[in-house]
Design an enzyme around this catalytic site. Structure first.
Site, PDB file in Angstrom:
ATOM      1  N   ASP A 220       0.830  -1.199   0.000  1.00 32.61           N
ATOM      2  CA  ASP A 220       0.000   0.000   0.000  1.00 32.61           C
ATOM      3  C   ASP A 220       0.866   1.251   0.000  1.00 32.61           C
ATOM      4  OD1 ASP A 220      -2.358  -1.357   0.018  1.00 32.61           O
ATOM      5  OD2 ASP A 220      -2.757  -1.118   2.159  1.00 32.61           O
TER       6      ASP A 220
ATOM      7  N   LYS B 271      -3.970   2.918  -2.594  1.00 35.26           N
ATOM      8  CA  LYS B 271      -5.286   3.525  -2.808  1.00 35.26           C
ATOM      9  C   LYS B 271      -5.297   4.920  -2.199  1.00 35.26           C
ATOM     10  CE  LYS B 271      -7.929  -0.796  -2.590  1.00 35.26           C
ATOM     11  NZ  LYS B 271      -8.971  -1.525  -1.861  1.00 35.26           N
TER      12      LYS B 271
ATOM     13  N   MET C 281      -8.788   8.180   8.578  1.00 34.67           N
ATOM     14  CA  MET C 281      -9.197   8.553   7.212  1.00 34.67           C
ATOM     15  C   MET C 281     -10.255   9.659   7.225  1.00 34.67           C
ATOM     16  SD  MET C 281      -9.319   4.735   5.491  1.00 34.67           S
ATOM     17  CE  MET C 281     -10.367   4.076   6.794  1.00 34.67           C
TER      18      MET C 281
END
Length: 466
Positions: free
Chosen positions: A250, A272, A383
């Site tokens: 990631d 991502k 997030m």
């Protein structure tokens, strides 16, 4: 610039060691296992050199070194305690096109001699380019302790297996198969003191190479990379990376972690970001395809694989395909980021519990913001950099005080780590001042200042007194 190490076959080659003292003795000890014809010339030999001369291991002349001693030598080692003599020997050697090593004088060396650890046919070399012989010796001693002598038996049996497989016409270079089926279990046998089991392992390995079915089997290991810095990965995670054939990683994983994987391991980024990145179905298919080829695939995920990391989906997809999947937990940023900024998520006097929520899509995540507001527990939002105003508004509307303390930690565990303290009302009005990745801590514990923070470049920005 580092030197290029080579393994030099000195069998039956003449090697001159100029000097017969302790320094020369050390050089002779490292050279005598190479099968060279060792000639030692020096005015007063050590007892050990005289002993080696008496049993025919070396030729010894106790006198000053002469020009003709260099004749026919492929390698000349100048090991006297007189630098002028060493320089003279070097000139003679170069005139005869011999390669020269001058002890403790790297600038005069054509080659430096590494410290070595011998385990059967395997030689482990440690070189400091001649700049620190003591360091090279120290590292050699550390490696000698770390690599048990029984490894020599494993190397011997692997050599036998290769020779027999080649003779049968079945040899192919399949490192993963060698590692999985012979070398790793063989090393376990060495550590367990069962050297006799290595022969049986080798026998089964040879049979496996002749079989029509693949000898190696693939697997997937989900590894939590931790919150930021490479030094925050677990020991088990680092060990998994060290045996990876493929690393699928990631964008939040520290790039330095990729250096823990073997040089030849394939490295595939699947990072991502909000609204972009590799689709999850494609990641699942990639893991299955690479593992089905017989590779050990390490899926490196930021934080912990099972904390908003979709690790469970990947694990289920891999196991549904009939492949083994191991999970190595990581240190979740929900706990690590506050801690690295000196903020406890629980504190006896003000917060007995904490709740971790995803702020990726605050409006449609299904959170009961009113219940979260009434709970009184510390809220840790992951997030939430772009949705911070909506989160703050929902909590205030649900009953949280608008002057509730808030702390934001950016890039936790890295040299770029920064934090800010503000209020819930300020967060609603101004949003998050940092780009992702950020961890937002909401509750009375966020009053704690960064006096205990350990981030390498920690900086606190106070906006609105808390």
């Amino acid at each position: 610039m580092s030197r290029y190490l080579l393994a030099w076959d000195l069998t039956d080659r003449r090697v001159l060691v100029a000097g017969a003292g302790t320094i020369a003795e050390g050089k002779v000890e490292t050279l005598r296992t190479a099968g060279a014809r060792l000639v030692v010339v020096g005015r007063e030999a050590t007892p050990r050199l005289r002993e080696l001369a008496a049993d025919g291991t070396i030729e010894l002349a106790e006198r000053g070194v002469r020009r003709r001693d260099v004749l026919g030598a492929r390698l000349v080692v100048a090991a006297t305690d007189d630098r002028r003599v060493n320089r003279r020997v070097r000139r003679w050697a170069h005139a005869m096109r011999a390669v020269v090593n001058v002890v403790d004088d790297p600038a005069l060396c054509d080659v430096t001699v590494p410290a070595t650890v011998q385990r059967g046919p395997a030689t482990i070399a440690i070189s400091t380019d001649g700049s620190s012989p003591a360091t090279a010796r120290f590292l050699r001693e550390e490696i000698e302790r770390a690599v048990p002598p029984g490894v020599g038996e494993l190397v011997d049996q692997a050599s036998i297996a290769r020779r027999r497989i080649r003779h049968a016409g079945e040899y192919r270079y399949d490192y993963a198969a060698w590692r999985q089926r012979l070398l790793e279990p063989g090393l376990e046998a060495v550590h367990a003191g069962r050297l006799d089991a290595i022969r049986e392992l080798r026998h089964r390995f040879e049979i496996g190479f002749a079989a029509p079915t693949p000898i190696r089997s693939g697997r997937v290991t989900l590894v939590g990379a931790g919150p930021g810095g490479a030094d925050l990965v677990t020991v088990r995670g680092a060990r998994a990376l060290a045996t990876a054939d493929v690393v699928v990683y990631d964008r939040l994983a520290d790039p330095a972690l990729l250096d823990l994987a073997p040089v030849v391991a394939e490295r595939i980024p699947v990072g991502k970001a909000k609204g972009s990145g590799t689709p999850q179905d494609d990641i699942n298919e990639l893991l299955i395809r690479k593992a089905a080829d017989g590779s050990h695939v390490v899926r490196l995920k930021g934080g912990d694989p099972f904390v908003f990391g979709r690790g469970s989906e990947e694990c289920e997809a891999v196991t549904a395909a009939g492949l083994p999947c191991e999970v190595v937990p990581g240190v979740s940023s929900s706990l690590a980021a506050p801690a690295l900024a000196g903020i406890p998520v629980t504190e006896r006097s003000v917060a007995a519990s904490f709740t971790v929520v995803s702020g990726h899509r605050a409006a449609d995540e299904g959170h009961d913001w009113e219940a979260l507001a009434r709970s009184g527990s510390t809220l840790v939002v992951l997030m939430g950099a772009t949705t911070a105003p909506e989160i703050a508004s929902a909590l205030i509307d649900g009953g949280r005080p608008d002057d509730e303390p808030v702390a934001i930690v950016h890039a936790a565990g890295t040299e770029s780590q920064r934090s800010m303290h503000l209020t819930l009302d300020a967060l609603r009005a101004d949003g998050c001042p940092f780009p992702a990745p950020c961890v937002i801590v909401i509750g009375p514990v966020a009053r704690t200042r960064d006096v205990h923070a350990t981030g390498a470049a920690e900086a606190m920005i106070a906006a609105d007194a808390v």
